[in-house]
Design a protein around this motif. Structure first.
Motif, PDB file in Angstrom:
ATOM      1  N   GLU A   1       0.809  -1.212   0.000  1.00 34.90           N
ATOM      2  CA  GLU A   1       0.000   0.000   0.000  1.00 34.90           C
ATOM      3  C   GLU A   1       0.844   1.263   0.000  1.00 34.90           C
ATOM      4  OE1 GLU A   1      -3.121   0.386  -0.329  1.00 34.90           O
ATOM      5  OE2 GLU A   1      -4.025  -1.558   0.089  1.00 34.90           O
ATOM      6  N   ASN A   2       1.962   1.224   0.748  1.00 32.42           N
ATOM      7  CA  ASN A   2       2.728   2.459   0.885  1.00 32.42           C
ATOM      8  C   ASN A   2       4.143   2.176   1.364  1.00 32.42           C
ATOM      9  OD1 ASN A   2       3.175   5.191   0.772  1.00 32.42           O
ATOM     10  ND2 ASN A   2       1.988   5.700   2.597  1.00 32.42           N
ATOM     11  N   THR A   3       5.037   3.108   1.095  1.00 34.93           N
ATOM     12  CA  THR A   3       6.402   3.059   1.618  1.00 34.93           C
ATOM     13  C   THR A   3       6.776   4.471   2.060  1.00 34.93           C
ATOM     14  OG1 THR A   3       7.432   3.533  -0.523  1.00 34.93           O
ATOM     15  CG2 THR A   3       7.060   1.222   0.028  1.00 34.93           C
ATOM     16  N   ASN A   4       7.833   4.578   2.863  1.00 31.01           N
ATOM     17  CA  ASN A   4       8.322   5.892   3.243  1.00 31.01           C
ATOM     18  C   ASN A   4       9.834   5.933   3.152  1.00 31.01           C
ATOM     19  OD1 ASN A   4       9.439   4.815   5.682  1.00 31.01           O
ATOM     20  ND2 ASN A   4       7.452   5.022   6.684  1.00 31.01           N
ATOM     21  N   ARG A   5      10.394   7.116   3.321  1.00 29.30           N
ATOM     22  CA  ARG A   5      11.833   7.289   3.146  1.00 29.30           C
ATOM     23  C   ARG A   5      12.630   6.546   4.205  1.00 29.30           C
ATOM     24  NH1 ARG A   5      12.956  13.645   1.637  1.00 29.30           N
ATOM     25  NH2 ARG A   5      11.397  13.861  -0.001  1.00 29.30           N
TER      26      ARG A   5
ATOM     27  N   TYR B   1       7.403  -0.237   5.195  1.00 31.00           N
ATOM     28  CA  TYR B   1       6.529  -0.778   4.156  1.00 31.00           C
ATOM     29  C   TYR B   1       5.198  -1.166   4.788  1.00 31.00           C
ATOM     30  CZ  TYR B   1      10.488  -1.250   0.900  1.00 31.00           C
ATOM     31  OH  TYR B   1      11.542  -1.015   0.068  1.00 31.00           O
ATOM     32  N   VAL B   2       4.096  -0.788   4.135  1.00 31.01           N
ATOM     33  CA  VAL B   2       2.764  -1.142   4.627  1.00 31.01           C
ATOM     34  C   VAL B   2       2.082  -2.045   3.599  1.00 31.01           C
ATOM     35  CG1 VAL B   2       0.520  -0.292   5.371  1.00 31.01           C
ATOM     36  CG2 VAL B   2       2.577   1.059   5.846  1.00 31.01           C
TER      37      VAL B   2
ATOM     38  N   GLU C   1       5.755  16.126  -9.293  1.00 29.46           N
ATOM     39  CA  GLU C   1       6.609  15.072  -9.838  1.00 29.46           C
ATOM     40  C   GLU C   1       7.300  14.275  -8.730  1.00 29.46           C
ATOM     41  OE1 GLU C   1       8.458  15.187 -14.180  1.00 29.46           O
ATOM     42  OE2 GLU C   1       9.465  16.502 -12.767  1.00 29.46           O
ATOM     43  N   GLU C   2       7.616  14.930  -7.613  1.00 26.46           N
ATOM     44  CA  GLU C   2       8.269  14.230  -6.509  1.00 26.46           C
ATOM     45  C   GLU C   2       7.393  13.076  -6.021  1.00 26.46           C
ATOM     46  OE1 GLU C   2      10.838  15.993  -3.428  1.00 26.46           O
ATOM     47  OE2 GLU C   2       9.944  17.896  -4.051  1.00 26.46           O
ATOM     48  N   ASP C   3       6.103  13.370  -5.785  1.00 29.60           N
ATOM     49  CA  ASP C   3       5.189  12.321  -5.325  1.00 29.60           C
ATOM     50  C   ASP C   3       4.990  11.262  -6.397  1.00 29.60           C
ATOM     51  OD1 ASP C   3       4.846  13.526  -2.864  1.00 29.60           O
ATOM     52  OD2 ASP C   3       3.130  14.718  -3.548  1.00 29.60           O
ATOM     53  N   PHE C   4       4.874  11.704  -7.654  1.00 32.26           N
ATOM     54  CA  PHE C   4       4.723  10.744  -8.739  1.00 32.26           C
ATOM     55  C   PHE C   4       5.911   9.790  -8.780  1.00 32.26           C
ATOM     56  CE2 PHE C   4       1.846  13.805 -11.219  1.00 32.26           C
ATOM     57  CZ  PHE C   4       0.709  13.069 -10.918  1.00 32.26           C
ATOM     58  N   ALA C   5       7.112  10.330  -8.606  1.00 34.27           N
ATOM     59  CA  ALA C   5       8.317   9.500  -8.683  1.00 34.27           C
ATOM     60  C   ALA C   5       8.279   8.398  -7.635  1.00 34.27           C
ATOM     61  CB  ALA C   5       9.556  10.367  -8.494  1.00 34.27           C
ATOM     62  N   ARG C   6       7.854   8.736  -6.425  1.00 28.22           N
ATOM     63  CA  ARG C   6       7.808   7.722  -5.363  1.00 28.22           C
ATOM     64  C   ARG C   6       6.689   6.726  -5.605  1.00 28.22           C
ATOM     65  NH1 ARG C   6       8.408  12.800  -2.244  1.00 28.22           N
ATOM     66  NH2 ARG C   6      10.660  13.074  -1.972  1.00 28.22           N
ATOM     67  N   ASN C   7       5.537   7.225  -6.024  1.00 22.20           N
ATOM     68  CA  ASN C   7       4.403   6.321  -6.235  1.00 22.20           C
ATOM     69  C   ASN C   7       4.625   5.377  -7.407  1.00 22.20           C
ATOM     70  OD1 ASN C   7       2.925   7.384  -4.116  1.00 22.20           O
ATOM     71  ND2 ASN C   7       1.916   8.928  -5.382  1.00 22.20           N
ATOM     72  N   ARG C   8       5.273   5.874  -8.478  1.00 22.55           N
ATOM     73  CA  ARG C   8       5.421   5.067  -9.679  1.00 22.55           C
ATOM     74  C   ARG C   8       6.526   4.032  -9.563  1.00 22.55           C
ATOM     75  NH1 ARG C   8       0.580   6.341  -9.861  1.00 22.55           N
ATOM     76  NH2 ARG C   8      -0.101   7.899 -11.375  1.00 22.55           N
ATOM     77  N   THR C   9       7.335   4.127  -8.525  1.00 23.29           N
ATOM     78  CA  THR C   9       8.345   3.090  -8.292  1.00 23.29           C
ATOM     79  C   THR C   9       7.888   2.109  -7.216  1.00 23.29           C
ATOM     80  OG1 THR C   9       9.486   4.587  -6.765  1.00 23.29           O
ATOM     81  CG2 THR C   9      10.306   4.498  -9.020  1.00 23.29           C
ATOM     82  N   LYS C  10       6.667   2.290  -6.726  1.00 19.78           N
ATOM     83  CA  LYS C  10       6.159   1.426  -5.657  1.00 19.78           C
ATOM     84  C   LYS C  10       6.068  -0.027  -6.099  1.00 19.78           C
ATOM     85  CE  LYS C  10       2.706   3.042  -3.310  1.00 19.78           C
ATOM     86  NZ  LYS C  10       1.331   3.452  -2.937  1.00 19.78           N
ATOM     87  N   HIS C  11       5.644  -0.257  -7.339  1.00 17.96           N
ATOM     88  CA  HIS C  11       5.518  -1.631  -7.819  1.00 17.96           C
ATOM     89  C   HIS C  11       6.872  -2.335  -7.810  1.00 17.96           C
ATOM     90  CE1 HIS C  11       3.922  -5.029 -10.036  1.00 17.96           C
ATOM     91  NE2 HIS C  11       4.906  -4.916 -10.905  1.00 17.96           N
ATOM     92  N   LEU C  12       7.930  -1.606  -8.127  1.00 13.62           N
ATOM     93  CA  LEU C  12       9.267  -2.190  -8.098  1.00 13.62           C
ATOM     94  C   LEU C  12       9.659  -2.551  -6.681  1.00 13.62           C
ATOM     95  CD1 LEU C  12      11.047   0.231 -10.571  1.00 13.62           C
ATOM     96  CD2 LEU C  12      10.503  -2.162 -10.997  1.00 13.62           C
ATOM     97  N   ALA C  13       9.374  -1.671  -5.737  1.00 14.87           N
ATOM     98  CA  ALA C  13       9.703  -1.951  -4.339  1.00 14.87           C
ATOM     99  C   ALA C  13       8.970  -3.178  -3.849  1.00 14.87           C
ATOM    100  CB  ALA C  13       9.361  -0.740  -3.472  1.00 14.87           C
ATOM    101  N   ALA C  14       7.712  -3.347  -4.304  1.00 18.81           N
ATOM    102  CA  ALA C  14       6.947  -4.513  -3.882  1.00 18.81           C
ATOM    103  C   ALA C  14       7.549  -5.801  -4.407  1.00 18.81           C
ATOM    104  CB  ALA C  14       5.498  -4.384  -4.384  1.00 18.81           C
TER     105      ALA C  14
END
Length: 632
Positions: A117-121, A125-126, A585-598
């Motif tokens: 669902e989410n990650t942070n710096r 990981y949630v 763009e900052e938020d987009f960058a983090r959100n769009r790499t979420k699938h990779l982190a998962a």
């Protein structure tokens, strides 16, 4: 200087025993409670085979515990020892799992049955366990699934396990089968399910007649509608129909399958349909050829582009014993229906061509880039008659949140965890860096502030400071093949001109596009700039560096596809995501790499290399006044 490795015999490490104390040292070195034999071998500088044998011996003595998980490698742990860095908190009622500093192994396990669902710096990981995650979990039995759950969570959580078991049972309440007389039948586990769940929800005509308390005759041309409706009601349907097939098409493979590819093929043979989900570079096309050889039936391959059709054609002829007369292409540039036909989704869905595909009794349809299937243009191809359906994708996610239709229209997911392929060296694990840049000049910042909507997004995306950062990144990675992705044509032209490299977009003529991609494959060109045309459907092997200069407002799938261009067994693999600081763009960058982190890929934020002083009077609207911090 004396080389310390030369001061001792090469086999000295092999002779040192791998005892419990050495294993605990490896655990401490890795900073996690669970490790694989390969990780222990790396920490102790011993051969993996020696370590694996030693750990098996320590297990029999009770000094080491073993975790066998179907979706991952064997892992080892020290009984009674907890990890100080990786902390897992489970909220059973909400079915949420919060993990601080999760190891790649843990993330790979959680991906099998939970949604990130989410990650942070700070490395938190949630995850949430949802219905569809359980329905689509890649396991044949519930005990296999619950074994992974316990391994990931570090113990038993009865409330979650009971809920998961309930969802597992829901996914086995309805079944489509073929009657001995040839028509399609819906079978329910009970009369109540058929009468109170299926019949009230299905539109008139989907069920043609009752055949018994628990069975009904299904209109054959509306099976996809039935599966989709019951899925949305919370009841996935098992599709066990015996469909007709055309002429036999036996052939042999001229290649060696990797162990996990052979496993994919065997699992597909058991289910009869499914979606291969694996990272780019894992050889899904090769596995698909193995499925084709196993099915031995006439095959239709659906692809999103003519370029990919040509690549499939070459791959089939190179890696199988099929002759050129047996393989054809059907799209805007060719019209050949052969025992193996490669067609584009758009052509297959057009009324004037559809009858040609409908009239053939395919033994197998392969849906490449299957994540397109839920879209209106591509959905029509899912109803083509075939005995088996095989989907291929690295990223079964869609921003419209209708990705579950991939599995209802094609079949259940079949694949392996990305971490296992990274560790085995089959696929290069990409290093993903997010770099947030200041504006190139006050004028550009003011233009952004004065804009809104699409204009603001475009201003942030095309910040000229990105050109110097791209140049700096290429300098850092000189000698590597690189792809720069852009969203806007003008930006692509500007970057290509500044770097003196080719720009490929949808406006590039097909023949020139093919020549440029071929030059990139051969190494005649080591850097190219591409628009969305390069996101998928084009094989770009040996690209070690990917730079996302714009397009961050796109999808998570697009981010994974772009990173995937570096996922080849070529040594290092890096992706850089550029965003303008202080914009969305900052938020987009983090959100769009979420699938990779998962999927077990590590994503980090780093400072830009090129220095931009937005107050510098010499800064010009075209990005001048920007310099390198240091020569690397």
């Amino acid at each position: 200087m004396t080389d310390p490795d030369r001061e001792r015999p090469a086999e000295a490490d092999d002779e040192q025993p791998v005892d419990a104390e050495a294993f605990y040292e490896a655990l401490d070195a890795r900073g996690r409670p669970v490790v694989t034999a390969a990780e222990v071998a790396a920490a102790l500088d011993r051969p993996a085979g020696v370590v694996d044998d030693a750990l098996s011996g320590l297990e029999s003595d009770g000094d080491v515990g073993r975790l066998d998980v179907r979706a991952a490698k064997t892992a080892w742990y020290a009984p009674g020892r907890a990890d100080a860095d990786e902390r897992i908190t489970v909220f059973e009622k909400r079915r949420d799992v919060i993990v601080d500093q999760p190891a790649q192994y843990t993330r790979a396990l959680l991906t099998q049955f939970a949604h990130l669902e989410n990650t942070n710096r700070e490395g938190g990981y949630v995850y949430t366990v949802r219905e569809e995650d359980v329905w689509n979990a890649p396991y044949a039995t519930f005990p296999e699934l619950v074994s992974t759950v316990r391994s990931a969570l570090g113990g038993r959580y009865e409330a979650i396990e009971e809920w998961i078991e309930g969802q597992w049972e829901r996914a086995h309440k309805f079944r489509l089968a073929t009657h001995e007389d040839g028509y399609v039948v819906l079978e329910a586990k009970s009369a109540d399910l058929l009468g109170n769940v299926a019949e009230p929800r299905l539109d008139d005509g989907v069920l043609r007649a009752r055949m018994g308390d628990e069975t009904a005759w299904v209109a054959e041309d509306r099976t996809a509608e039935l599966k989709r409706t019951l899925y949305e009601a919370g009841y996935p349907v098992q599709d066990d129909r015996e469909l007709e097939t055309g002429d036999d098409l036996p052939f042999d493979l001229d290649l060696d399958l990797r162990p996990y590819q052979a496993d994919w093929i065997a699992r597909f043979a058991d289910s009869g349909s499914g979606v291969l989900v694996g990272p780019p570079g894992s050889g899904k096309t090769v596995a698909a050829l193995g499925v084709m050889a196993d099915v031995e039936g006439e095959t239709l391959v659906l692809v999103p582009s003519r370029e990919l059709a040509g690549q499939w054609h070459e791959e089939i002829l190179e890696r199988t014993t099929l002759s050129p007369e047996q393989v054809g292409e059907y799209h805007g540039g060719a019209k050949e229906i052969r025992p193996v036909t490669i067609a584009t989704y758009r052509i297959a869905g057009m009324d004037r061509h559809r009858s040609l595909f409908d009239s053939r009794k395919w033994g197998l349809i392969v849906f490449d880039e299957v994540h397109h299937i839920p879209s209106p243009v591509h959905r029509r191809s899912a109803s083509l008659q075939t005995k088996h359906r095989l989907g291929l994708t690295a990223t079964p996610v869609r921003e419209t949140e209708d990705q579950e239709e991939i599995y209802t229209l094609v079949g259940p997911p079949i694949g392996t965890d990305w971490e296992a392929l990274f560790e085995a060296g089959y696929v290069a694990e990409p290093e993903v860096e997010i770099r947030c840049l200041p504006w190139a000049s006050p004028a550009h910042r003011e233009e952004y502030a004065a804009s809104d909507g699409h204009g603001r997004r475009q201003a942030a995306a095309t910040n000229p400071a990105k050109i110097r950062e791209i140049s700096a990144i290429l300098h850092e990675n000189r000698g590597s093949k690189a792809i720069v992705f852009v969203e806007y044509i003008d930006q692509g032209d500007a970057i290509a001109e500044a770097l003196s490299v080719p720009f490929i977009s949808g406006e590039t003529p097909h023949a020139r596009r093919s020549r440029l991609f071929d030059r990139f494959r051969r190494g005649a060109v080591d850097t190219i700039v591409v628009s969305r045309v390069g996101d998928e459907g084009i094989d770009l092997p040996d690209a070690e560096v990917a730079i996302a200069a714009s397009g961050l407002g796109g999808s998570r799938r697009q981010g994974a596809q772009r990173a995937g261009r570096t996922m080849r067994p070529v040594g290092k693999a890096r992706m850089y995501v550029l965003a303008t600081r202080g914009t969305e763009e900052e938020d987009f960058a983090r959100n769009r790499t979420k699938h990779l982190a998962a999927r077990g890929v590590r994503v980090r934020e780093t400072e830009p290399v090129a220095v931009v002083d937005p107050e510098d009077a010499s800064a010009t609207p075209d990005g001048g006044g920007v310099g390198f911090e240091a020569e690397r």
